[in-house]
Design a protein around this motif. Structure first.
Motif, PDB file in Angstrom:
ATOM      1  N   SER A  55       0.837  -1.207   0.000  1.00 36.30           N
ATOM      2  CA  SER A  55       0.000   0.000   0.000  1.00 36.30           C
ATOM      3  C   SER A  55       0.868   1.252   0.000  1.00 36.30           C
ATOM      4  N   ASP A  67       1.853   1.764  -3.501  1.00 37.99           N
ATOM      5  CA  ASP A  67       0.759   2.350  -4.272  1.00 37.99           C
ATOM      6  C   ASP A  67       0.715   3.867  -4.093  1.00 37.99           C
ATOM      7  N   LEU A  68       0.893   4.332  -2.859  1.00 35.91           N
ATOM      8  CA  LEU A  68       0.890   5.775  -2.622  1.00 35.91           C
ATOM      9  C   LEU A  68       2.080   6.429  -3.326  1.00 35.91           C
ATOM     10  N   THR A 122      -7.082  11.004  -2.054  1.00 36.65           N
ATOM     11  CA  THR A 122      -6.197   9.845  -1.846  1.00 36.65           C
ATOM     12  C   THR A 122      -5.538   9.890  -0.479  1.00 36.65           C
ATOM     13  N   ARG A 160      -7.842   8.833   2.401  1.00 35.88           N
ATOM     14  CA  ARG A 160      -8.150   7.400   2.352  1.00 35.88           C
ATOM     15  C   ARG A 160      -6.971   6.579   2.853  1.00 35.88           C
ATOM     16  N   TRP A 161      -5.768   6.884   2.365  1.00 36.04           N
ATOM     17  CA  TRP A 161      -4.585   6.133   2.783  1.00 36.04           C
ATOM     18  C   TRP A 161      -4.265   6.380   4.261  1.00 36.04           C
ATOM     19  N   ASN A 171      -6.853   4.733   6.573  1.00 39.21           N
ATOM     20  CA  ASN A 171      -6.706   3.281   6.657  1.00 39.21           C
ATOM     21  C   ASN A 171      -5.484   2.895   7.478  1.00 39.21           C
ATOM     22  N   TRP A 172      -4.388   3.599   7.281  1.00 39.05           N
ATOM     23  CA  TRP A 172      -3.191   3.282   8.062  1.00 39.05           C
ATOM     24  C   TRP A 172      -3.419   3.545   9.550  1.00 39.05           C
TER      25      TRP A 172
END
Length: 238
Positions: free
Chosen positions: A130, A133-134, A156, A159-160, A163-164
């Motif tokens: 992930s 992806d970032l 983005t 969201r990242w 989630n982290w």
């Protein structure tokens, strides 16, 4: 950024047999460096930074072998310099290991610093991927329009980061690794976030609502092995 436009001074190199493969060592290396595993990357931050950081964090000795795009093209299909013509790449006895997440996981396994459960190991790999992806997302900032940049920061990042922060609250202890010390997943996430702080305007503002993630960033940077890396010449800021 690990761009192909980066240049590298000419290096006199000595061919060394390593498990049937030929690898390269610089004659100016100290003896302890010659015993370390060569880590190939450009003399830039890019994807190599997380590997250098994890090397120090996990206690897996590596020595930087800086290469240029021209040098990457010197291999043949039968004996390429790196498996996919890209870096980072770890030169191991009998194999050349490409792809950043694979390099990170290998170093953790080789030093006995993987999570003891299949679920924990899968979580660490997922976190590292992930982070990649970032990183791919912010690479697109270079040469793109302002509308894309604004959408990335506004959608983005939350969201990242959200989630982290959620995952961090679900694991045992203070680290993404789920162990009593940070692991390669912590290195991957930190490096991705910190690179965004360097390159992407608006990152710090996007981080502000995520107190748990900010506290983790501070803990990680204060961890002795990490602090030593950040103060060393191996830490390339750009």
């Amino acid at each position: 950024m690990g761009s192909c436009a980066s240049t590298n001074p000419a290096i006199e190199q000595v061919v060394v047999k390593q498990g049937g493969y030929e690898t390269l060592q610089r004659p100016d290396m100290a003896d302890e460096q010659k015993q370390a595993t060569p880590l190939l990357y450009f003399k830039k931050r890019g994807r190599g930074s997380q590997c250098r950081l994890a090397s120090e964090l996990l206690g897996f000795p590596t020595v930087d072998q800086f290469v240029t795009c021209e040098e990457l093209a010197t291999g043949t299909p039968e004996n390429p310099l790196t498996p996919y013509g890209s870096v980072p790449c770890l030169i191991l006895p009998g194999m050349r290991l490409g792809q950043g997440c694979a390099v990170l996981q290998y170093m953790a396994e080789a030093t006995g610093k993987l999570h003891p459960t299949p679920e924990g190991r899968a979580r660490e790999l997922s976190l590292a991927m992930s982070a990649e992806d970032l990183r791919i997302g912010y690479f697109k900032f270079f040469g793109t329009d302002e509308a894309f940049k604004k959408k990335f920061v506004d959608t983005t990042f939350p969201r990242w980061f959200g989630n982290w922060e959620r995952i961090l609250s679900e694991v045992d202890g203070d680290w993404f690794s789920g162990r009593d010390e940070p692991g390669y997943s912590d290195a991957a996430v930190w490096d991705s976030v910190q690179a965004c702080q360097v390159w992407v305007k608006g990152t710090n503002e996007a981080l502000a609502p995520f107190a748990g993630l900010l506290a983790w960033l501070a803990r990680f940077e204060a961890f002795p092995a990490v602090a030593a890396f950040l103060a060393s010449e191996r830490y390339l800021k750009g």
